[in-house]
Write an enzyme that holds these catalytic residues in place. Structure first.
Site, short mmCIF file in Angstrom:
data_model
loop_
_atom_site.label_atom_id
_atom_site.label_comp_id
_atom_site.label_asym_id
_atom_site.label_seq_id
_atom_site.Cartn_x
_atom_site.Cartn_y
_atom_site.Cartn_z
CG HIS A 178 24.42 -31.74 18.34
ND1 HIS A 178 24.85 -32.55 18.89
CD2 HIS A 178 23.29 -32.11 19.23
CE1 HIS A 178 23.29 -34.03 18.50
NE2 HIS A 178 22.83 -33.08 19.37
CD GLU A 231 27.87 -33.39 18.07
OE1 GLU A 231 28.44 -33.01 19.22
OE2 GLU A 231 27.16 -33.32 17.20
CE LYS A 245 40.98 -31.03 -7.45
NZ LYS A 245 42.73 -31.85 -6.64
CE1 TYR A 257 46.53 -33.99 -6.34
CE2 TYR A 257 47.77 -35.60 -5.68
CZ TYR A 257 47.29 -34.87 -5.84
OH TYR A 257 48.93 -33.63 -6.31
CD GLU A 277 41.50 -34.64 -6.15
OE1 GLU A 277 41.87 -34.69 -4.77
OE2 GLU A 277 42.36 -34.44 -6.95
CB CYS A 325 43.57 -27.59 -6.88
SG CYS A 325 45.05 -26.39 -7.36
CB CYS A 381 47.10 -24.63 -8.22
SG CYS A 381 46.06 -24.51 -6.96
#
Length: 447
Positions: A436, A441, A51, A177, A181, A48, A43
Site C-alpha cells: 500500500h 494491492e 508501437k 488489439y 492500440e 510491438c 516485432c
C-alpha cells in the site's frame, strides 16, 4: 563433414528465427539465415517495439494535462510528429544492428534476399542455391487486406510508422488489439480517430467486461466508433483524401485509412509446393508438437504456423526447436496461461481463462472484481476507473484467470501470470499482504 552447405538453414530473421539460429549455432551447428527485409522481424522493425514507443509518446498528452492538478504549470503544449517518428525509427535502426550483431557473433551466415525452396534440402536466394540438412521456416505473418475495391488506398501497421505528417483524420478498420492500440495513440496525438468494425464489439476473445470498459472510456475520451457496419468500397478523392463507402449507402471521409483486420501467415513465394510442405485449414504451415512439418527435415515456428501470434511464443518455439534438434535437449512449449496485453489507453492485461471459458470448463466458478478509481486519477480529476477481475475454480480454489484494465495493467499482469501459471489458490492470494498504496494491492484484497 556433411554433404550439405549448412546443418540448418532458417528462412526469416524475426524473433523466432534469430533465437533458433543463435541457439543452434551455440550447439555447434553450421547455420545460415535468409531475410528479405530487415533482421529483427515484425516485432522489432514494424510491430510491438516501435508501437510501444509511440504509446509512450502519446501518453504525454494526458500527463501534461494532469500536471496542473499536481502543481506544475506548462506554458506550451506543442507536438512534433516528425521528431517522435524519426526518434522511433532511429531506435529501430539501433535494434536492427543489435540483432545482426547477435547473428554475426554466433557465426551465423546471413543472406539478405528472398529465399525459396527448390526441394526439401535446397534453397534458392535470388538465383543462388544452397543446401541444408534441416530447414526452419520462420517467416511470420503480415497484415490482412480485405478484398474490397480501393483497399490499396489504405495503409497497415507496417506503414503507419512512416507517415510523412500527422493526419487530421484517421479511420481504423478493425477492433482488435492493433486497432485499439493505434486508435489510442493517434487520438492522444491530436488526430480525429474513428474505429469501424463489422460487429458490435471490440477486442473479440478478450474478457468482455474489460472490452466494454475500454469502449466506454474511449468514447468518453472522444474517440469515434462506427460498429455493425460493412465496407463497400474505398474511393480516393481529387484532394488525396479518401471516402469510405458502406453497404448501407452511407460514407465517411478521412485523410488516412488504416487496415487492422488481423494477420495472415507469410507463405507466398516460399516454394512450399516444391518441397511438399502441407498447410492447415487456415492456410498456415501445419506442424506437430515438435514444430515439424509433414516433411521430416523441414520445421516451422512463429506466426507462420498461426498457433499463438505473440513474439515471446515465437522465441520460445525457436529455442525449443534448436535445443531439441541440435542440442540433444528435447522440450516442448507449454501454451497454457500465456499472458497478453493490449497497449490501449488505458491498457489491458490478461492471463488464463475468461469467465465464460472457465464456466464451460469447470461448471462452478467464483468471480471476484475490483472496480476502483486509481489514486492518480482522483487527484488529476479524471473519472476514469480501473477494473480487475479474478476467475476461480470453485472445486479447487485455484485462480484460473486474471484480467485487468487500468494504468500499468500489463506491468502488473506479468507478475500475476506467474501465480496463475503456478496454480496458486485464491486463499494464497488472500494470505499475501497488500502493498500500500498501489493499484496492484487490489489483487489481494478482493473478497
Amino acid at each position: 563433414m556433411s554433404d550439405f552447405d549448412f546443418d540448418l538453414f532458417v528462412i526469416g530473421a524475426g524473433s523466432g528465427g534469430v533465437r533458433a539460429s543463435r541457439i543452434a549455432a551455440g550447439h555447434g551447428a553450421r547455420v545460415a539465415v535468409a531475410e528479405e527485409h530487415r533482421v529483427g522481424g515484425t516485432c522489432v522493425i514494424r510491430g510491438c517495439v516501435p508501437k510501444k514507443l509511440l504509446v509512450y509518446g502519446s501518453h504525454f498528452a494526458e500527463d501534461l494535462e494532469d500536471a496542473r492538478r499536481f502543481g506544475w504549470t506548462i506554458e506550451a503544449r506543442c507536438f512534433d510528429w516528425a521528431i517522435l517518428r524519426d526518434n522511433v525509427l532511429a531506435e529501430v535502426d539501433r535494434l536492427n544492428g543489435i540483432y545482426q550483431t547477435t547473428l554475426d557473433n554466433n557465426q551465423v551466415t546471413t543472406f539478405h534476399g528472398h529465399a525459396r525452396l527448390i526441394d526439401a534440402n535446397t534453397i534458392d536466394i535470388d538465383g543462388t542455391r544452397h543446401t541444408a540438412k534441416t530447414i526452419l521456416i520462420a517467416t511470420g505473418a503480415r497484415p490482412y487486406l480485405p478484398e474490397v475495391p480501393g483497399a490499396e488506398h489504405g495503409i497497415t501497421s507496417n506503414e503507419v510508422f512512416h507517415l510523412p505528417a500527422l493526419p487530421k483524420r484517421m479511420v481504423i478498420a478493425g477492433a482488435g488489439y492493433i486497432a485499439t492500440e493505434f486508435a489510442g495513440v493517434f487520438h492522444e496525438l491530436g488526430t480525429d480517430v474513428t474505429v469501424i468494425n463489422r460487429s458490435e464489439t471490440i477486442l473479440r476473445g478478450w474478457e468482455p467486461a474489460l472490452a466494454d470498459r475500454l469502449l466506454q472510456i474511449s468514447i468518453a475520451k472522444g474517440l469515434n466508433f462506427k460498429l455493425n457496419c460493412r465496407l463497400d468500397r474505398v474511393e480516393k478523392l481529387e484532394d488525396g483524401s479518401l471516402r469510405i463507402h458502406f453497404t448501407d449507402g452511407k460514407s465517411l471521409d478521412t485523410d488516412v485509412l488504416m487496415w487492422a483486420l488481423g494477420r495472415v501467415p507469410n507463405i507466398e513465394g516460399l516454394g512450399l509446393d516444391a518441397a511438399g510442405v502441407m498447410l492447415d485449414a487456415k492456410g498456415a504451415i501445419a506442424v506437430d508438437r515438435d514444430n515439424r512439418t509433414n516433411v521430416p527435415n523441414i520445421f516451422a515456428v512463429g506466426d507462420v504456423t498461426d498457433r499463438v501470434q505473440l513474439t515471446p511464443v515465437a522465441i520460445r518455439e525457436g529455442h525449443s526447436f534448436a535445443d531439441s534438434q541440435f542440442g540433444d535437449k528435447p522440450w516442448h512449449v507449454d501454451y497454457g496461461a500465456i499472458p497478453s496485453a493490449v497497449f490501449s489507453n488505458p491498457p489491458l492485461g490478461s492471463v488464463g481463462m475468461t469467465e465464460a471459458e472457465a464456466r464451460n470448463a469447470f461448471g462452478q466458478v467464483r468471480v471476484f472484481t475490483s472496480d476502483f478509481r486509481p489514486m492518480r486519477n482522483v487527484l488529476a480529476g479524471r473519472n476514469e476507473r480501473a477494473l480487475y477481475k479474478l476467475i476461480v475454480d470453485s472445486s479447487t480454489d485455484r485462480v484460473v484467470g486474471a484480467h485487468m484494465i487500468g494504468p500499468d495493467a500489463p506491468e502488473i499482469l506479468q507478475a500475476v501470470a506467474i501465480a496463475v501459471k503456478a496454480g496458486l489458490t485464491k486463499a494464497q492470494f488472500d494470505d499475501t499482504m497488500a502493498l500500500h498504496p498501489t493499484m496492484s494491492e487490489e489483487l489481494v484484497l478482493m473478497r
